[in-house]
Motif scaffolding. Structure first.
Motif, PDB file in Angstrom:
ATOM      1  N   THR A   3     130.497  49.527 -21.578  1.00 27.37           N
ATOM      2  CA  THR A   3     129.437  48.598 -21.193  1.00 27.37           C
ATOM      3  C   THR A   3     128.332  48.616 -22.237  1.00 27.37           C
ATOM      4  O   THR A   3     128.314  49.457 -23.143  1.00 27.37           O
ATOM      5  CB  THR A   3     128.838  48.986 -19.827  1.00 27.37           C
ATOM      6  OG1 THR A   3     128.188  50.259 -19.972  1.00 27.37           O
ATOM      7  CG2 THR A   3     129.902  49.044 -18.747  1.00 27.37           C
ATOM      8  N   GLN A  50     120.924  45.263 -16.133  1.00 27.00           N
ATOM      9  CA  GLN A  50     122.327  44.836 -16.163  1.00 27.00           C
ATOM     10  C   GLN A  50     123.150  45.537 -17.244  1.00 27.00           C
ATOM     11  O   GLN A  50     124.343  45.270 -17.392  1.00 27.00           O
ATOM     12  CB  GLN A  50     122.409  43.319 -16.367  1.00 27.00           C
ATOM     13  CG  GLN A  50     121.850  42.541 -15.202  1.00 27.00           C
ATOM     14  CD  GLN A  50     121.952  41.031 -15.428  1.00 27.00           C
ATOM     15  OE1 GLN A  50     122.662  40.564 -16.309  1.00 27.00           O
ATOM     16  NE2 GLN A  50     121.216  40.286 -14.631  1.00 27.00           N
ATOM     17  N   GLN A  67     126.379  47.126 -16.062  1.00 26.38           N
ATOM     18  CA  GLN A  67     127.370  46.195 -15.520  1.00 26.38           C
ATOM     19  C   GLN A  67     127.911  45.235 -16.579  1.00 26.38           C
ATOM     20  O   GLN A  67     128.893  44.540 -16.335  1.00 26.38           O
ATOM     21  CB  GLN A  67     126.765  45.358 -14.375  1.00 26.38           C
ATOM     22  CG  GLN A  67     126.440  46.158 -13.132  1.00 26.38           C
ATOM     23  CD  GLN A  67     125.118  46.900 -13.248  1.00 26.38           C
ATOM     24  OE1 GLN A  67     124.166  46.395 -13.809  1.00 26.38           O
ATOM     25  NE2 GLN A  67     125.056  48.120 -12.730  1.00 26.38           N
ATOM     26  N   HIS A  68     127.251  45.174 -17.748  1.00 31.74           N
ATOM     27  CA  HIS A  68     127.643  44.206 -18.773  1.00 31.74           C
ATOM     28  C   HIS A  68     128.810  44.774 -19.593  1.00 31.74           C
ATOM     29  O   HIS A  68     128.617  45.568 -20.512  1.00 31.74           O
ATOM     30  CB  HIS A  68     126.459  43.865 -19.679  1.00 31.74           C
ATOM     31  CG  HIS A  68     126.761  42.711 -20.586  1.00 31.74           C
ATOM     32  ND1 HIS A  68     126.383  41.433 -20.301  1.00 31.74           N
ATOM     33  CD2 HIS A  68     127.444  42.654 -21.752  1.00 31.74           C
ATOM     34  CE1 HIS A  68     126.810  40.632 -21.260  1.00 31.74           C
ATOM     35  NE2 HIS A  68     127.459  41.354 -22.156  1.00 31.74           N
TER      36      HIS A  68
END
Length: 70
Positions: A22, A49, A52-53
């Motif tokens: 990520t 984020q 989660q990226h």
């Protein structure tokens, strides 16, 4: 290239990360300290984020620290 690794660019420098990595992993690899902003392929990614990226092969990651002074 291996199915178990990704080749990415972090601030124009080549890096290898495990498949499934990520943006948070790339930030940790770069060792940059806050404050900074992050973009993947010229798209800003909010700090919340990063974990989660998911990164993809050949992503271009820019980690930009603010410059003070004038």
């Amino acid at each position: 290239m291996s199915d178990t690794t990704l080749q990415v660019l972090i601030n124009q420098a080549p890096h290898t990360l495990p498949t499934g990595a990520t943006l948070a992993d790339a930030v940790a690899l770069a060792g940059i300290q806050p404050p900074f902003a992050a973009a993947v392929n010229l798209q800003f990614v909010p700090r919340g984020q990063y974990a989660q990226h998911a990164l993809k092969q050949d992503d271009h990651i820019e980690l930009i620290a603010p410059i003070t002074g004038g």
